[in-house]
Motif scaffolding. Sequence first.
Motif, PDB file in Angstrom:
ATOM      1  N   ASN A 200      20.056  63.323  75.958  1.00 32.21           N
ATOM      2  CA  ASN A 200      20.773  63.838  74.795  1.00 32.21           C
ATOM      3  C   ASN A 200      22.234  63.459  74.942  1.00 32.21           C
ATOM      4  OD1 ASN A 200      18.511  65.088  73.691  1.00 32.21           O
ATOM      5  ND2 ASN A 200      18.853  66.968  74.833  1.00 32.21           N
ATOM      6  N   LEU A 201      22.778  62.824  73.915  1.00 30.76           N
ATOM      7  CA  LEU A 201      24.151  62.337  73.963  1.00 30.76           C
ATOM      8  C   LEU A 201      24.980  62.991  72.867  1.00 30.76           C
ATOM      9  CD1 LEU A 201      23.371  58.507  74.318  1.00 30.76           C
ATOM     10  CD2 LEU A 201      23.596  60.198  76.146  1.00 30.76           C
ATOM     11  N   LYS A 202      26.211  63.316  73.196  1.00 28.77           N
ATOM     12  CA  LYS A 202      27.187  63.809  72.229  1.00 28.77           C
ATOM     13  C   LYS A 202      28.196  62.701  71.997  1.00 28.77           C
ATOM     14  CE  LYS A 202      30.108  66.573  69.969  1.00 28.77           C
ATOM     15  NZ  LYS A 202      29.871  67.044  68.588  1.00 28.77           N
ATOM     16  N   ILE A 203      28.302  62.275  70.741  1.00 28.95           N
ATOM     17  CA  ILE A 203      29.173  61.143  70.407  1.00 28.95           C
ATOM     18  C   ILE A 203      30.452  61.653  69.742  1.00 28.95           C
ATOM     19  CG2 ILE A 203      29.292  58.891  69.298  1.00 28.95           C
ATOM     20  CD1 ILE A 203      26.993  59.273  71.355  1.00 28.95           C
ATOM     21  N   THR A 204      31.583  61.208  70.232  1.00 28.55           N
ATOM     22  CA  THR A 204      32.874  61.494  69.598  1.00 28.55           C
ATOM     23  C   THR A 204      33.459  60.180  69.117  1.00 28.55           C
ATOM     24  OG1 THR A 204      33.254  63.356  71.100  1.00 28.55           O
ATOM     25  CG2 THR A 204      35.159  62.516  69.877  1.00 28.55           C
ATOM     26  N   PRO A 205      33.423  59.891  67.824  1.00 29.04           N
ATOM     27  CA  PRO A 205      33.901  58.592  67.347  1.00 29.04           C
ATOM     28  C   PRO A 205      35.360  58.355  67.739  1.00 29.04           C
ATOM     29  CG  PRO A 205      32.704  59.738  65.618  1.00 29.04           C
ATOM     30  CD  PRO A 205      32.888  60.723  66.731  1.00 29.04           C
ATOM     31  N   PRO A 206      35.683  57.134  68.168  1.00 28.50           N
ATOM     32  CA  PRO A 206      37.077  56.826  68.472  1.00 28.50           C
ATOM     33  C   PRO A 206      37.927  56.851  67.204  1.00 28.50           C
ATOM     34  CG  PRO A 206      35.775  54.812  68.394  1.00 28.50           C
ATOM     35  CD  PRO A 206      34.807  55.953  68.253  1.00 28.50           C
ATOM     36  N   THR A 207      39.199  57.039  67.374  1.00 26.37           N
ATOM     37  CA  THR A 207      40.143  57.001  66.256  1.00 26.37           C
ATOM     38  C   THR A 207      41.297  56.073  66.626  1.00 26.37           C
ATOM     39  OG1 THR A 207      41.524  58.825  67.063  1.00 26.37           O
ATOM     40  CG2 THR A 207      39.566  59.411  65.745  1.00 26.37           C
ATOM     41  N   PRO A 208      42.085  55.635  65.647  1.00 29.09           N
ATOM     42  CA  PRO A 208      43.254  54.816  65.985  1.00 29.09           C
ATOM     43  C   PRO A 208      44.207  55.518  66.938  1.00 29.09           C
ATOM     44  CG  PRO A 208      42.770  54.645  63.645  1.00 29.09           C
ATOM     45  CD  PRO A 208      41.869  55.721  64.182  1.00 29.09           C
ATOM     46  N   LYS A 209      44.214  56.855  66.910  1.00 24.13           N
ATOM     47  CA  LYS A 209      45.099  57.596  67.809  1.00 24.13           C
ATOM     48  C   LYS A 209      44.545  57.649  69.230  1.00 24.13           C
ATOM     49  CE  LYS A 209      47.490  62.043  68.272  1.00 24.13           C
ATOM     50  NZ  LYS A 209      47.724  63.379  67.643  1.00 24.13           N
ATOM     51  N   THR A 210      43.236  57.897  69.373  1.00 24.22           N
ATOM     52  CA  THR A 210      42.665  58.019  70.720  1.00 24.22           C
ATOM     53  C   THR A 210      42.395  56.663  71.364  1.00 24.22           C
ATOM     54  OG1 THR A 210      40.389  58.109  69.847  1.00 24.22           O
ATOM     55  CG2 THR A 210      41.556  60.204  70.116  1.00 24.22           C
ATOM     56  N   HIS A 211      42.127  55.638  70.548  1.00 23.54           N
ATOM     57  CA  HIS A 211      41.808  54.309  71.065  1.00 23.54           C
ATOM     58  C   HIS A 211      42.546  53.262  70.226  1.00 23.54           C
ATOM     59  CE1 HIS A 211      38.560  56.798  72.627  1.00 23.54           C
ATOM     60  NE2 HIS A 211      38.339  55.860  73.548  1.00 23.54           N
ATOM     61  N   PRO A 212      43.877  53.195  70.372  1.00 26.66           N
ATOM     62  CA  PRO A 212      44.669  52.316  69.502  1.00 26.66           C
ATOM     63  C   PRO A 212      44.331  50.831  69.648  1.00 26.66           C
ATOM     64  CG  PRO A 212      46.002  53.186  71.309  1.00 26.66           C
ATOM     65  CD  PRO A 212      44.713  53.943  71.328  1.00 26.66           C
ATOM     66  N   ARG A 213      43.771  50.418  70.775  1.00 26.08           N
ATOM     67  CA  ARG A 213      43.480  48.993  70.986  1.00 26.08           C
ATOM     68  C   ARG A 213      42.060  48.609  70.564  1.00 26.08           C
ATOM     69  NH1 ARG A 213      46.267  47.725  76.912  1.00 26.08           N
ATOM     70  NH2 ARG A 213      48.400  48.357  76.311  1.00 26.08           N
ATOM     71  N   PHE A 214      41.300  49.537  70.047  1.00 29.24           N
ATOM     72  CA  PHE A 214      39.946  49.218  69.607  1.00 29.24           C
ATOM     73  C   PHE A 214      40.036  48.170  68.488  1.00 29.24           C
ATOM     74  CE2 PHE A 214      35.956  50.339  67.243  1.00 29.24           C
ATOM     75  CZ  PHE A 214      35.073  50.015  68.263  1.00 29.24           C
ATOM     76  N   PRO A 215      39.375  47.015  68.637  1.00 24.42           N
ATOM     77  CA  PRO A 215      39.648  45.868  67.747  1.00 24.42           C
ATOM     78  C   PRO A 215      39.210  46.060  66.300  1.00 24.42           C
ATOM     79  CG  PRO A 215      37.847  45.380  69.287  1.00 24.42           C
ATOM     80  CD  PRO A 215      38.472  46.658  69.736  1.00 24.42           C
ATOM     81  N   PRO A 304      33.402  52.472  72.830  1.00 16.98           N
ATOM     82  CA  PRO A 304      34.023  53.051  74.038  1.00 16.98           C
ATOM     83  C   PRO A 304      33.080  54.005  74.777  1.00 16.98           C
ATOM     84  CG  PRO A 304      35.520  53.181  72.155  1.00 16.98           C
ATOM     85  CD  PRO A 304      34.184  52.779  71.614  1.00 16.98           C
ATOM     86  N   ARG A 305      32.888  53.727  76.055  1.00 20.06           N
ATOM     87  CA  ARG A 305      31.968  54.560  76.832  1.00 20.06           C
ATOM     88  C   ARG A 305      32.517  55.971  77.016  1.00 20.06           C
ATOM     89  NH1 ARG A 305      28.733  52.718  82.312  1.00 20.06           N
ATOM     90  NH2 ARG A 305      28.223  54.813  83.072  1.00 20.06           N
ATOM     91  N   ASP A 306      33.833  56.125  77.006  1.00 12.98           N
ATOM     92  CA  ASP A 306      34.394  57.465  77.192  1.00 12.98           C
ATOM     93  C   ASP A 306      34.229  58.341  75.949  1.00 12.98           C
ATOM     94  OD1 ASP A 306      36.220  56.124  75.611  1.00 12.98           O
ATOM     95  OD2 ASP A 306      37.976  56.880  76.656  1.00 12.98           O
ATOM     96  N   CYS A 307      33.650  57.784  74.885  1.00 15.95           N
ATOM     97  CA  CYS A 307      33.336  58.574  73.686  1.00 15.95           C
ATOM     98  C   CYS A 307      31.896  59.070  73.699  1.00 15.95           C
ATOM     99  CB  CYS A 307      33.571  57.731  72.428  1.00 15.95           C
ATOM    100  SG  CYS A 307      35.311  57.364  72.098  1.00 15.95           S
ATOM    101  N   ILE A 308      31.213  58.850  74.828  1.00 14.66           N
ATOM    102  CA  ILE A 308      29.807  59.245  74.947  1.00 14.66           C
ATOM    103  C   ILE A 308      29.681  60.261  76.072  1.00 14.66           C
ATOM    104  CG2 ILE A 308      27.436  58.459  75.276  1.00 14.66           C
ATOM    105  CD1 ILE A 308      28.483  55.606  74.604  1.00 14.66           C
ATOM    106  N   GLU A 309      29.227  61.463  75.727  1.00 18.74           N
ATOM    107  CA  GLU A 309      28.992  62.504  76.729  1.00 18.74           C
ATOM    108  C   GLU A 309      27.489  62.661  76.934  1.00 18.74           C
ATOM    109  OE1 GLU A 309      29.255  67.382  77.172  1.00 18.74           O
ATOM    110  OE2 GLU A 309      30.274  66.373  75.500  1.00 18.74           O
ATOM    111  N   VAL A 310      27.047  62.510  78.170  1.00 16.75           N
ATOM    112  CA  VAL A 310      25.633  62.695  78.488  1.00 16.75           C
ATOM    113  C   VAL A 310      25.401  64.177  78.769  1.00 16.75           C
ATOM    114  CG1 VAL A 310      23.738  62.090  80.033  1.00 16.75           C
ATOM    115  CG2 VAL A 310      25.486  60.374  79.459  1.00 16.75           C
ATOM    116  N   ARG A 311      24.678  64.818  77.890  1.00 12.62           N
ATOM    117  CA  ARG A 311      24.438  66.255  78.043  1.00 12.62           C
ATOM    118  C   ARG A 311      23.145  66.555  78.813  1.00 12.62           C
ATOM    119  NH1 ARG A 311      26.566  69.483  72.674  1.00 12.62           N
ATOM    120  NH2 ARG A 311      28.778  69.057  73.057  1.00 12.62           N
ATOM    121  N   ARG A 312      22.251  65.604  78.798  1.00 13.78           N
ATOM    122  CA  ARG A 312      21.022  65.730  79.583  1.00 13.78           C
ATOM    123  C   ARG A 312      20.413  64.350  79.758  1.00 13.78           C
ATOM    124  NH1 ARG A 312      15.788  65.234  77.021  1.00 13.78           N
ATOM    125  NH2 ARG A 312      15.288  67.364  76.476  1.00 13.78           N
TER     126      ARG A 312
END
Length: 612
Positions: A200-215, A304-312
Amino acid sequence: MDITEVIIVGAGPAGLALAISLSKLKVKSIILEKELEIVDDPRGITITNDAVRICWDLGLGGDMEKISQELPHFNFHQSSFVNPPFFQSEAFPDTFSQALPKAMFHIQPKLEFSMRNELAGSQYCELRCGCTVTGRKQDGAEIIVDYTDTKGQPRNIRGSWLIGADGKRGIIRKHFLEPSAGIQQVEGIYKYDGTWVAANLKITPPTPKTHPRFPLWKLGYTPEQVYDLFWPIGFHFGSPPGKPFAAGRFGPNEARLWRHELAQNDWNDNMDSEELLWEHLMPMLTRKYDENGRPFSSGETTFPRDCIEVRRCRPFHFTHKVVNKWFDDRTILIGDAAHVFPPFGGQGIASGFRDAQQLAWRLMLLQQLPNVTRSVRDKVLQAWAHERAYSVEVAANFTKFNGQLCNYGDTWAFWLMRNIEWAIRLIPFFSNMPDPLSRTEARGFTTVNGGFFSSRYSGGGRLPQVYLSSQGSEPELSDLILQPRDTAMTLLAIAADDPATAEIEAIKALDEAQIGQAVISRDSIRVVTQKPYTSGPDGLDVYYPTPVEQLSNAGVFIRPRYKSSNLFSRFSPYTRFVILRADFFIFGLATNYQELVGCITDLKQRLHDEIS
């Protein structure tokens, strides 16, 4: 010693569904649950087909948007959900004639919380958590269950029935029924055995503020568009080459939850399940092309892998099994205690809901038979077992179909079948041709030997669900109107001309056949016409299938292929009376008064005239 009517062990979806159904029928129950709190881990995530309809019957319809979402299609891919699907099944059309979603992808803890809330105000059910069952014995017509409470103190309950809804390793079957009655889970018709890693994964979409270099920001993408691109809507099955997998969103869309399961049949305990997950998942989260197949000017892009939380993330053993016997005297098994499925068809919780709904009215009826013999009880319960065994086979075949596509991929036979069907549907006459699953749904239990319906009077089918209206009322789902009130069955009178006459004939037939009030009463008669009827007699509610135009004006979402005439589509135009069970299967049909009396008499004889 506490006394109740039904003792339910296990407060999972099946046990709670039974308790709610019994409560609606005014049958008292106590649930014993060993956990103190709801297990905070989404396990089953899917409720499919008629089980969605049962959710509304349980009173959960108002909560479903808060705990689940409806996905528009099921997709079968080779290797990765990045690849276009070789087969897609649309989920929005009303192919099952039930006016509700075909599947809901839910968060199980929230589903159980909603079900507990439904029970919270009931005077007919008590939920006791932190209780461990330690013993069971039968004392004549009653069951005594020993257990320890939250403080470890020994207690006991006396009741008429004991229901094991405590899972595939639960104490009721494993410790009581296997040793004494030889009841165990045996291999079902779907011969599958495999180990999968489920996450089970919790996804937090990146934003220009959290990931400004995302292409993709430079290409005009929004965070929501990034989420939709990398975590595509729908549910997805992947087949070789590569590991078979099943993946998709679940819970309300704003929860951003994703289930990812992958086959790992060579699993051993030295393996790292999270490492296997990332190894399988990250190539699917690396893209060179946009949603239209155009290459990114910025080149290959990875979510971005840091936007993926593995909950189980852990291995599970998947197989299909079903009990060799569903009950022993007054002890009955439902849910995972009775059957387990691989996850390819979403049939686990769904089958538990069916067990519960189809059992509840039978228990209510047996409780109302004061002098019922053991043979009558067993006959009523054996009819339930026959129907449930058939239903589990249907669910297993559906699971097998998806499982074969997932584990082995597209075949020449399936390619040929779906292309023939596609070509046929291009012909206008066949454009709305029902699929095989909907035909099975419509057939219901008509092919089941020993089911609780009258073959002589064309019973066994399932009544479709539509919206009904009456004089001056707002449209409501037909199940809410046609469900019995304090009885096991509803008598549906279909008025051709005069509704008052149809009701009078129904009352007269009940009086002549002298059926018990617990089975069918005057209050359980519903009068329906096939066309809008707005000038009914005073004091008589006359219902009619709400026309599509009226539904649109009322703001009701109308599914593709929905027809208000579906209600009458599964019996002849000459049918005037329908005896409808509380689970919306038809006991029998009658074209006139004499046939109705005969059908009621048949029902009475099945209970051996034990009704007072």
